[in-house]
Design a protein around this motif. Sequence first.
Motif, PDB file in Angstrom:
ATOM      1  N   THR A 294     -10.953   0.075  -9.341  1.00  0.00           N
ATOM      2  CA  THR A 294      -9.819  -0.880  -9.457  1.00  0.00           C
ATOM      3  C   THR A 294      -9.367  -1.275 -11.002  1.00  0.00           C
TER       4      THR A 294
ATOM      5  N   ASN B  12      -7.761   2.731  -2.385  1.00  0.00           N
ATOM      6  CA  ASN B  12      -8.524   2.684  -1.349  1.00  0.00           C
ATOM      7  C   ASN B  12      -8.926   4.300  -0.873  1.00  0.00           C
TER       8      ASN B  12
ATOM      9  N   THR C 120       0.893  -1.224  -0.207  1.00  0.00           N
ATOM     10  CA  THR C 120      -0.013   0.030  -0.049  1.00  0.00           C
ATOM     11  C   THR C 120       0.871   1.240   0.096  1.00  0.00           C
TER      12      THR C 120
ATOM     13  N   GLN D 117      -9.800   7.887  -9.525  1.00  0.00           N
ATOM     14  CA  GLN D 117     -10.888   8.159  -8.452  1.00  0.00           C
ATOM     15  C   GLN D 117     -11.588   9.233  -8.491  1.00  0.00           C
TER      16      GLN D 117
ATOM     17  N   ASP E 206       0.811   5.436   0.316  1.00  0.00           N
ATOM     18  CA  ASP E 206      -0.065   6.250   0.980  1.00  0.00           C
ATOM     19  C   ASP E 206      -0.192   7.554   0.125  1.00  0.00           C
TER      20      ASP E 206
ATOM     21  N   SER F 176      -1.582  -5.383  -5.738  1.00  0.00           N
ATOM     22  CA  SER F 176      -1.471  -6.732  -5.134  1.00  0.00           C
ATOM     23  C   SER F 176      -0.612  -7.825  -5.927  1.00  0.00           C
TER      24      SER F 176
ATOM     25  N   SER G   3      -5.726  -1.184  -6.954  1.00  0.00           N
ATOM     26  CA  SER G   3      -6.983  -0.699  -6.382  1.00  0.00           C
ATOM     27  C   SER G   3      -6.623   0.715  -5.436  1.00  0.00           C
TER      28      SER G   3
ATOM     29  N   GLN H  87     -10.805   7.112   1.067  1.00  0.00           N
ATOM     30  CA  GLN H  87     -11.482   7.400   2.142  1.00  0.00           C
ATOM     31  C   GLN H  87     -11.763   8.810   2.442  1.00  0.00           C
TER      32      GLN H  87
ATOM     33  N   VAL I 238      -3.224   0.470  -3.525  1.00  0.00           N
ATOM     34  CA  VAL I 238      -2.778  -1.066  -3.186  1.00  0.00           C
ATOM     35  C   VAL I 238      -2.422  -1.636  -4.567  1.00  0.00           C
TER      36      VAL I 238
ATOM     37  N   GLN J 204     -17.902   3.701  -5.296  1.00  0.00           N
ATOM     38  CA  GLN J 204     -16.945   2.485  -5.153  1.00  0.00           C
ATOM     39  C   GLN J 204     -15.325   2.941  -5.282  1.00  0.00           C
ATOM     40  N   ASN J 205     -14.627   2.022  -4.611  1.00  0.00           N
ATOM     41  CA  ASN J 205     -13.121   2.442  -4.942  1.00  0.00           C
ATOM     42  C   ASN J 205     -12.861   1.830  -6.292  1.00  0.00           C
TER      43      ASN J 205
ATOM     44  N   ASN K 286      -5.283   5.986  -1.004  1.00  0.00           N
ATOM     45  CA  ASN K 286      -4.141   4.960  -1.071  1.00  0.00           C
ATOM     46  C   ASN K 286      -4.065   4.008  -2.111  1.00  0.00           C
TER      47      ASN K 286
END
Lengths: 116, 118
Positions: free
Chosen positions: A60, A67, A20, A51, A22, A80, A65, A69, A78, A57-58, A76
């Motif tokens: 992807t 995140n 992740t 975004q 930031d 994977s 993806s 908030q 992410v 929705q977040n 943030n």
Amino acid sequence: AQKITQTQPGMFVQEKEAVTLDCTYDTSDPSYGLFWYKQPSSGEMIFLIYQGSYDQQNATEGRYSLNFQKARKSANLVISASQLGDSAMYFCAMRGTMEYGNKLVFGAGTILRVKS
Amino acid sequence: DAGVIQSPRHEVTEMGQEVTLRCKPISGHNSLFWYRQTMMRGLELLIYFNNNVPIDDSGMPEDRFSAKMPNASFSTLKIQPSEPRDSAVYFCASSLLNYLSRDTGELFFGEGSRLTVL
């Protein structure tokens, strides 16, 4: 003023693990967009994910993806299943409308190194 | 499809010389941006245009820098006279901004022009 903060100058992650990165932002614009770009050592800027501030929705995109908030003003990234090819500089950016026109303002970036 | 095209890719010049960087945005895009990237200052927005009109040039360092967009398919960034501290990678980017739709307004970047002023 519009501000993007990336607090991690550098990160290490083991191959195949998630990581992740930031990003926090500050704006008074009620409508804005958040972006992540990747800059490998070759220097080109590669768009990864977007975004919108009103998106429910977040976002992807494959292994990426976001995140989001909104109340905490954080966006943030992410990643994977990290791959060696993910080693690069990653920039978070924001684009507002009313207050800042449509210009894209970047954070300082985070260098990610994926270890095998 | 052709992306954003910048030239030259590399430029080495001596202090005091004039430098002109060129950019061809993606056809159909209505916004164009010039950024400068250095280790010390990161990515800085210098100026941007909407529909060929300069909207915000507050990032232009000083009068030695000027930018033009005479038509929708061409822009220049000129430094005269150049100084060693102007050494950086200069990126041009373009986007299609539509406030009425959900277009993301993603910026598409050129490969950059690496300028070295000796």
